[in-house]
Design an enzyme around this catalytic site. Structure first.
Site, PDB file in Angstrom:
ATOM      1  N   ASP A  74      12.376  12.100  -6.237  1.00 52.78           N
ATOM      2  CA  ASP A  74      11.835  11.441  -5.046  1.00 52.78           C
ATOM      3  C   ASP A  74      11.955   9.921  -5.140  1.00 52.78           C
ATOM      4  O   ASP A  74      11.089   9.207  -4.659  1.00 52.78           O
ATOM      5  CB  ASP A  74      10.363  11.868  -4.871  1.00 52.78           C
ATOM      6  CG  ASP A  74       9.859  11.627  -3.455  1.00 52.78           C
ATOM      7  OD1 ASP A  74      10.694  11.605  -2.526  1.00 52.78           O
ATOM      8  OD2 ASP A  74       8.644  11.459  -3.286  1.00 52.78           O
ATOM      9  N   ALA A  93       0.635   5.922  -0.685  1.00 47.56           N
ATOM     10  CA  ALA A  93      -0.172   7.111  -0.416  1.00 47.56           C
ATOM     11  C   ALA A  93      -1.480   7.088  -1.192  1.00 47.56           C
ATOM     12  O   ALA A  93      -2.487   7.619  -0.755  1.00 47.56           O
ATOM     13  CB  ALA A  93       0.623   8.355  -0.777  1.00 47.56           C
ATOM     14  N   GLY A 127      -3.208   4.281  -2.345  1.00 47.28           N
ATOM     15  CA  GLY A 127      -4.150   3.180  -2.110  1.00 47.28           C
ATOM     16  C   GLY A 127      -3.471   1.839  -1.991  1.00 47.28           C
ATOM     17  O   GLY A 127      -2.242   1.754  -1.860  1.00 47.28           O
ATOM     18  N   SER A 148       0.855  -1.188   0.000  1.00 49.28           N
ATOM     19  CA  SER A 148       0.000   0.000   0.000  1.00 49.28           C
ATOM     20  C   SER A 148       0.887   1.232   0.000  1.00 49.28           C
ATOM     21  O   SER A 148       2.021   1.200   0.491  1.00 49.28           O
ATOM     22  CB  SER A 148      -0.927   0.005   1.209  1.00 49.28           C
ATOM     23  OG  SER A 148      -0.157   0.031   2.376  1.00 49.28           O
TER      24      SER A 148
HETATM   25  P1  AMP Z   1       2.473   2.448  -4.638  1.00 49.04           P
HETATM   26  O1  AMP Z   1       1.064   2.635  -4.208  1.00 49.04           O
HETATM   27  O2  AMP Z   1       2.652   2.505  -6.117  1.00 49.04           O
HETATM   28  O3  AMP Z   1       3.408   3.365  -3.887  1.00 49.04           O
HETATM   29  O4  AMP Z   1       2.881   0.970  -4.216  1.00 49.04           O
HETATM   30  C1  AMP Z   1       2.893   0.555  -2.875  1.00 49.04           C
HETATM   31  C2  AMP Z   1       3.559  -0.811  -2.727  1.00 49.04           C
HETATM   32  O5  AMP Z   1       2.804  -1.790  -3.425  1.00 49.04           O
HETATM   33  C3  AMP Z   1       4.963  -0.882  -3.300  1.00 49.04           C
HETATM   34  O6  AMP Z   1       5.935  -0.489  -2.370  1.00 49.04           O
HETATM   35  C4  AMP Z   1       5.075  -2.371  -3.620  1.00 49.04           C
HETATM   36  O7  AMP Z   1       5.430  -3.097  -2.451  1.00 49.04           O
HETATM   37  C5  AMP Z   1       3.674  -2.755  -4.014  1.00 49.04           C
HETATM   38  N1  AMP Z   1       3.512  -2.712  -5.486  1.00 49.04           N
HETATM   39  C6  AMP Z   1       3.087  -1.663  -6.218  1.00 49.04           C
HETATM   40  N2  AMP Z   1       3.047  -1.965  -7.532  1.00 49.04           N
HETATM   41  C7  AMP Z   1       3.471  -3.242  -7.634  1.00 49.04           C
HETATM   42  C8  AMP Z   1       3.651  -4.154  -8.745  1.00 49.04           C
HETATM   43  N3  AMP Z   1       3.420  -3.778  -9.996  1.00 49.04           N
HETATM   44  N4  AMP Z   1       4.092  -5.405  -8.461  1.00 49.04           N
HETATM   45  C9  AMP Z   1       4.333  -5.785  -7.188  1.00 49.04           C
HETATM   46  N5  AMP Z   1       4.178  -4.996  -6.112  1.00 49.04           N
HETATM   47  C10 AMP Z   1       3.752  -3.738  -6.321  1.00 49.04           C
END
Ligand code: AMP
Length: 403
Positions: free
Chosen positions: A150, A35, A37, A33
């Protein structure tokens, strides 16, 4: 959501959240998860592939959320590089603009984020290959006119075969002016001195973050874990030393006054900050992959003054990195230039909602033929456009055409 759920959607509870997704996606499991969702892994029954699905809940709930969601969306469609995450599909379960609430982004599924990998004992091969891929990804972003500013381990994901992708596009040029009340804590440990101190910046602002990530791979602790910008600046100068007068001269007067009045620190040589015992054993296969080379690269990346910090191109040519050099990865075809006026635009929440809705509908329409799309894609129940969704679909088409 008001009204009946269209038949090609199903609702699944994941932790505290509810995912209303196309039936083609099954076996949902939360994987992270951020910022914006929650992200779930899922199996796409149509393609037979595993995917990641990110739910953006009411991405237009305030101006900051809206701008970020819209920017990410536009950029994900623009950029095409193996070290940047790509959007497989996007959809919303709501049928009309008035009902519009949530956006689901379908991406390639990766295995872990870099926070998890940093905790592992990485050998030089893996460490340098991961860093090479981050550099290729940011070089591609730079070629589209996007300077990230960032980069951090939670926004970088990897697969068990050591392939890597950057998940996001960093700060918008106008990010400094936005303020957001959120329970989500923003990590700033990897932000460069020029970002912390509000200076101008160029491409090698992103090299600082790569240096922080590399240092953390070696030390297994965050290098500059400041509680706020002031604390973080203190951590930086305590380790790297007070920067030169030349650097101070480039600061805005109030910032300069603060920075010049800090206690003076000599800093520590790189050998002290990263002693031999912290490194894995030297590679027997690649002569460049050894502690001394890794340290040399670190000493060129973790430089407070950007004028003296290594560039992305030179980092890619460094002996610790260039063992992996492949022209097609480093200098792949540049994407279309990003239109930064998006970042500068001031819209009301309602206008952002319109813009985001239009982007989602465009995506659904664009991919309806070659991907299956929302309307035709009824894994769990056959229905035609006219029977089930014709009226609202038409509304969407009309809407999409007039924004
Ligand atoms: P985000 O909301 O994009 O900041 O993603 C939050 C977390 O979800 C990341 O730190 C990953 O651990 C996981 N995550 C996001 N996108 C992916 C993806 N395409 N494949 C695997 N894990 C993901």
């Amino acid at each position: 959501m008001s009204g009946k759920l269209p038949s090609q959607f199903t609702t699944v509870d994941v932790g505290d959240s509810t995912f209303t997704i196309l039936k083609r996606y099954q076996n949902l499991k939360p994987v992270g998860s951020g910022a914006q969702g929650i992200v779930c892994a899922a199996y796409d029954t149509v393609t037979g592939q595993n995917v990641a699905i990110k739910k953006l809940s009411r991405p237009f709930q305030n101006v900051t959320h809206s701008k970020r969601a819209y920017r990410e969306f536009v950029l994900m469609k623009l950029v095409n590089h193996k070290n940047i995450i790509s959007l497989v599909y996007a959809f919303t379960p709501q049928r009309t603009f008035d009902e519009f609430q949530d956006v689901y982004l379908v991406m390639e599924l990766m295995d872990a984020n870099l926070c998890q990998v940093i905790q592992m004992d990485l050998d030089h091969e893996r460490m340098s290959y991961l860093l090479y891929q981050v550099l290729c990804g940011i070089k591609h972003l730079h070629s589209a006119g996007i300077i990230h500013r960032d980069l951090k381990p939670s926004n970088i994901v990897v697969k068990s075969d050591c392939t890597l992708k950057i998940l996001d596009f960093g700060l918008a040029r106008t990010a400094g002016t936005s303020f957001m009340m959120t329970p989500y804590v923003v990590t700033r440990y990897y932000r460069a001195p020029e970002v912390i101190l509000g200076m101008g910046y160029k491409e090698n602002v992103d090299i600082w973050s790569v240096g922080c990530i590399m240092g953390e791979m070696i030390k297994s602790v965050v290098l500059f874990p400041g509680t706020d910008h002031i604390d973080q600046w203190n951590k930086i100068i305590e380790q790297l030393g007070t920067p030169s007068h030349e650097f101070m001269k480039r600061l805005q007067p109030t910032v300069r006054n603060y920075v010049e009045n800090r206690p003076k620190y000599a800093g520590y040589p790189t050998e002290k900050l990263f002693p031999d015992v912290l490194f894995p054993s030297d590679s027997t296969e690649h002569s460049g992959l050894k502690a001394s080379m890794a340290r040399d690269l670190l000493s060129k990346m973790l430089v407070i003054d950007p004028e003296k910090r290594i560039s992305v191109d030179d980092a890619l040519m460094h002996p610790y990195i260039n063992v992996w050099y492949d022209e097609s990865e480093v200098n792949g075809p540049p994407p279309h230039q990003y239109d930064h006026s998006v970042d500068q635009k001031e819209h009301t929440v309602e206008q952002w909602k319109e813009l985001i809705f239009k982007e989602v509908i465009d995506f659904e329409n664009r991919d309806r033929q070659n991907y299956g799309g929302v309307i035709h894609n009824n894994v769990g129940g056959a229905s035609s456009i006219t029977e089930e969704t014709g009226g609202s679909h038409q509304k969407r088409q009309e809407y999409g055409g007039c924004v």
